[in-house]
Design an enzyme around this catalytic site. Structure first.
Site, PDB file in Angstrom:
ATOM      1  N   ASP A 262      15.283 -21.750 -17.374  1.00 37.45           N
ATOM      2  CA  ASP A 262      16.707 -21.438 -17.195  1.00 37.45           C
ATOM      3  C   ASP A 262      17.445 -22.624 -17.781  1.00 37.45           C
ATOM      4  O   ASP A 262      17.528 -23.688 -17.164  1.00 37.45           O
ATOM      5  CB  ASP A 262      17.016 -21.259 -15.696  1.00 37.45           C
ATOM      6  N   TYR A 390      10.360 -13.167  -7.098  1.00 41.95           N
ATOM      7  CA  TYR A 390       9.656 -14.414  -6.822  1.00 41.95           C
ATOM      8  C   TYR A 390       8.662 -14.153  -5.690  1.00 41.95           C
ATOM      9  O   TYR A 390       9.072 -13.900  -4.552  1.00 41.95           O
ATOM     10  CB  TYR A 390      10.661 -15.501  -6.413  1.00 41.95           C
ATOM     11  N   GLU A 410      17.789 -13.687 -17.710  1.00 42.76           N
ATOM     12  CA  GLU A 410      19.245 -13.868 -17.594  1.00 42.76           C
ATOM     13  C   GLU A 410      19.920 -13.810 -18.947  1.00 42.76           C
ATOM     14  O   GLU A 410      19.546 -14.533 -19.872  1.00 42.76           O
ATOM     15  CB  GLU A 410      19.532 -15.237 -16.947  1.00 42.76           C
TER      16      GLU A 410
HETATM   17  N1  GLY Z   1      21.688 -21.793 -14.383  1.00 37.68           N
HETATM   18  C1  GLY Z   1      22.445 -21.580 -13.253  1.00 37.68           C
HETATM   19  C2  GLY Z   1      22.463 -20.168 -12.881  1.00 37.68           C
HETATM   20  O1  GLY Z   1      21.760 -19.369 -13.463  1.00 37.68           O
HETATM   21  O2  GLY Z   1      23.216 -19.770 -12.043  1.00 37.68           O
HETATM   22 MN    MN Z   2      23.347 -18.048 -14.085  1.00 35.42          MN
HETATM   23 MN    MN Z   3      20.846 -19.729 -15.360  1.00 37.41          MN
END
Ligand code: GLY
Ligand code: MN
Ligand code: MN
Length: 444
Positions: A262, A390, A410
């Protein structure tokens, strides 16, 4: 290089001044510098709302916007900033100074920051409303309180001082929530660079590599493009992918494990936010693939729900339903779909929301509810869509073969009149595309 212009910043001030109404004053301070150790600072990053209204990136600066008795008087924009100082500039770099504030940043008036306490007392006179962001900086709050008390004392001489203090954020946050075409373009650039970084990570990873070494590959792409990470990068191999805010990134990446990254950068103070999860050795195991495809189906359907007039919560509701059905199909959960959703029993495996506003701040400003109800998407709002699953490494309620698998996917999505627009589509996410990319020639 795409950059906002002074006209863009001026339009924002025009908008703010119009929303403030007559006989009002707004005081907007930037963020203080922060020590990292002894006398070494963190690299400076302006306050987002201050920069949004001024385009001024130096520390120790305060913008003041005043409106007067009639609309014909327009409004005045003053910038308090550091004075030019040959000695300081040799040590610490260029300063615009008060002349630069007027010539390059379009301030109507500019003052040395040291004059703020004195000048602000005059500016507070004959104003009914003060717009200020209360609660962000206790030290600055105390100064504002003192100014009001002092100006109040002087008001006995016949000058009115503001009787109302109003959260400035109420106006500015709403402005920031609706992104202009130029802002979306900047976010697209941040997303493209971040996508390149994820692609490079997929091409470079191999068993035995340290998580921080993979993080370095991301930082290389961010840095080469003049960007910095928009938040601390998460690079979690295997069960570390189950730790939502894992940032140690100091373990070895193992053959047979997934790695969850991420990470993303900001460009001209506009953020991207991307997560991808992929196999360290380039090939998903049957369990990893099965779970991954549940998350991917949920994510694709949730993205499709980022539609104008849909409730903010719709992508989450869509994602949860698909995740729960997937968990039931794989035998990881048992029971009734509706009951699991209603009791939120899925939180054992999916404990966070499906997204957040994205903009200059990675968790961007803007209310999620209006009058107590989830608000609807409007054109130009940008949201992340980031479902995950998870399975805790010590969760004995599930078959051992699933344990320690953490997956999140994401992307960043703009609500547009013709449907959702994915800013981060340049990085692959299907099992087939990831495996194909990883099978190809690696980055040296
Ligand atoms: N990287 C922070 C979030 O995904 O909220
Ligand atoms: Mn985020
Ligand atoms: Mn994120």
């Amino acid at each position: 290089m795409k950059k906002l212009t002074q006209e863009d910043f001026q339009e924002r001030r025009d908008h703010l001044a119009a929303e403030m109404g007559l006989r009002s004053i707004a005081i907007i301070s930037t963020r203080a510098e922060m020590l990292r150790n002894r006398d070494a600072d963190y690299k400076y990053r302006s306050d987002s709302s201050f920069f949004y209204l001024t385009g001024f990136a130096e520390p120790e600066a305060v913008a003041v916007i005043e409106t007067f008795d009639s609309e014909e008087d327009g409004y005045s924009y003053s910038l308090f900033c550091r004075e030019r100082d040959r000695e300081m500039e040799i040590w610490n770099g260029y300063r615009a100074g008060v002349d630069g504030a007027v010539d390059d940043y379009e301030a109507d008036e500019a003052y040395a920051i040291d004059l703020l306490d004195e000048e602000i007392l005059t500016k507070l006179q004959n104003k009914d409303k003060l717009f200020y962001r209360i609660g962000q900086n206790a030290e600055f709050d105390a100064r504002v309180t003192k100014w009001l008390a002092t100006a109040g004392g002087e008001s006995r001489r016949g000058h009115a001082i503001p009787g109302q203090v109003i959260q400035l954020d109420r106006i500015v946050d709403e402005m920031r929530l609706q992104k202009s075409a130029d802002e979306i373009e900047l976010m697209q650039i941040a997303s493209n660079i971040s996508a390149q970084a994820h692609t490079r990570a997929m091409q470079t990873v191999k068993p035995g590599m340290m998580e921080y070494a993979l993080e370095a590959e991301l930082n290389y792409v961010f840095g080469k493009n003049g960007c910095v990470p928009s938040y601390n990068s998460i690079v979690g191999g295997g069960e570390n992918g189950c730790i939502l805010h894992y940032v140690e990134n100091d373990k070895e990446l193992k053959d047979g494990d997934l790695v969850l990254i991420d990470a993303a950068c900001e460009y001209q103070l506009y953020a991207s936010d991307i997560t991808r999860t992929f196999p360290v050795n380039g090939k998903f195991s049957p369990e990893q693939k099965a779970l991954y495809n549940v998350v991917l189906d949920a994510q694709i359907a949730a993205i499709d729900a980022v539609r104008i007039s849909n409730s903010y919560k719709e992508p989450h509701n869509v994602a949860v339903r698909i995740l729960v059905q997937g968990l039931l199909d794989l035998g990881i959960m048992q029971g009734d779909l509706e009951e699991i959703i209603q009791k939120e029993a899925y939180r054992q495996f999916y404990m966070h929301g499906t997204g957040h506003w994205l903009g200059m701040d990675v968790h961007d400003v803007g209310s999620y509810k209006l009058d107590g109800e989830w608000r609807a998407y409007e054109a130009g709002m940008v949201v992340t869509v980031e479902p995950g699953l998870y399975i805790a490494p010590d969760d004995e309620t599930v078959d051992a073969k699933w344990r320690g698998i953490g997956i999140r996917i994401e992307d960043d999505v703009v609500a547009m009149p013709n449907g959702p627009h994915v800013l981060t589509a340049a990085v692959v996410k299907s099992v087939e595309d990831i495996e194909a990319l990883m099978a190809k020639a690696k980055v040296a």
